[in-house]
Design a protein around this motif. Sequence first.
Motif, mmCIF file in Angstrom:
data_model
loop_
_atom_site.group_PDB
_atom_site.id
_atom_site.type_symbol
_atom_site.label_atom_id
_atom_site.label_comp_id
_atom_site.label_asym_id
_atom_site.label_seq_id
_atom_site.Cartn_x
_atom_site.Cartn_y
_atom_site.Cartn_z
ATOM 1 N N VAL A 82 3.581 0.899 -10.863
ATOM 2 C CA VAL A 82 3.436 1.558 -9.681
ATOM 3 C C VAL A 82 2.181 2.177 -9.841
ATOM 4 N N THR A 83 1.607 2.587 -8.482
ATOM 5 C CA THR A 83 0.524 3.387 -8.275
ATOM 6 C C THR A 83 0.630 4.873 -8.958
ATOM 7 N N ALA A 84 -0.682 5.505 -9.035
ATOM 8 C CA ALA A 84 -0.613 6.922 -9.486
ATOM 9 C C ALA A 84 -0.072 7.606 -8.412
ATOM 10 N N GLU A 85 -0.310 7.448 -7.329
ATOM 11 C CA GLU A 85 0.437 8.050 -6.135
ATOM 12 C C GLU A 85 1.821 8.195 -6.217
ATOM 13 N N GLU A 86 2.482 6.799 -6.562
ATOM 14 C CA GLU A 86 4.029 6.960 -6.646
ATOM 15 C C GLU A 86 4.339 7.689 -7.946
ATOM 16 N N LYS A 109 4.584 11.433 -7.114
ATOM 17 C CA LYS A 109 5.475 11.872 -6.516
ATOM 18 C C LYS A 109 6.839 11.681 -7.434
ATOM 19 N N ALA A 110 6.958 10.734 -8.311
ATOM 20 C CA ALA A 110 8.178 10.873 -9.115
ATOM 21 C C ALA A 110 8.176 12.170 -10.240
ATOM 22 N N TRP A 111 6.908 12.354 -10.589
ATOM 23 C CA TRP A 111 6.678 13.639 -11.640
ATOM 24 C C TRP A 111 6.747 14.899 -10.799
ATOM 25 N N THR A 112 6.583 15.078 -9.625
ATOM 26 C CA THR A 112 6.501 16.460 -9.009
ATOM 27 C C THR A 112 7.512 16.541 -7.851
ATOM 28 N N GLN A 168 11.819 3.523 -16.212
ATOM 29 C CA GLN A 168 13.278 3.002 -15.748
ATOM 30 C C GLN A 168 13.464 3.284 -14.321
ATOM 31 N N PHE A 169 13.060 4.552 -14.016
ATOM 32 C CA PHE A 169 13.419 5.267 -12.523
ATOM 33 C C PHE A 169 12.334 4.426 -11.797
ATOM 34 N N VAL A 170 11.115 4.525 -11.944
ATOM 35 C CA VAL A 170 10.202 3.972 -10.935
ATOM 36 C C VAL A 170 10.466 2.203 -10.925
ATOM 37 N N SER A 171 10.517 1.759 -12.060
ATOM 38 C CA SER A 171 10.879 0.489 -12.072
ATOM 39 C C SER A 171 12.018 -0.018 -11.195
ATOM 40 N N GLN A 172 13.136 0.679 -11.050
ATOM 41 C CA GLN A 172 14.251 0.536 -10.170
ATOM 42 C C GLN A 172 13.687 0.471 -9.088
#
Length: 150
Positions: A12-16, A19-22, A141-145
């Motif tokens: 995924v992009t750094a932006e995505e 978001k998943a991190w924050t 796994q989360f961002v891949s799904q």
Amino acid sequence: MYQVSIEKDFPVTAEELYKAWTEPEALKQWWHPMGNDLLEVENSLQPGGKVRYVFEAGHQKERIEISGNYETVEPAKQLVYTWNWHLPQATVGNGHYKLTIGFESNGTYSKLSVRQDNFDSEEAIQPHQEGWESALNDLHQFVSQDKAAQ
């Protein structure tokens, strides 16, 4: 002083990834250190802003808290913050660290780097190294799904 340093590539992009991190609702879906459930997130993304995570731990439903303050906030590039563990009834394990999280974009892919500083011994590093490896695998796994669902 010793440190943990780990990197992982993500589809995924750094932006995505940022978001998943924050974002609290995303964090609650993928981040479960030591198998604990993330209940509360306070995340004031600005220099001096507070970061606070509260987890429910084990069968006794004890609470574990991690808190700190942001020193650097560069969206989708870098976060630097203090990282203080508060474990219930712990004589060992409470720790005061500094985290540096890097987000590096490479087109539709990105790399996340985690550096945790301020360990007083090499032996103290291993459980944290294993914890970050596990967390980044769960994040992957989360961002891949999430990506597959789009």
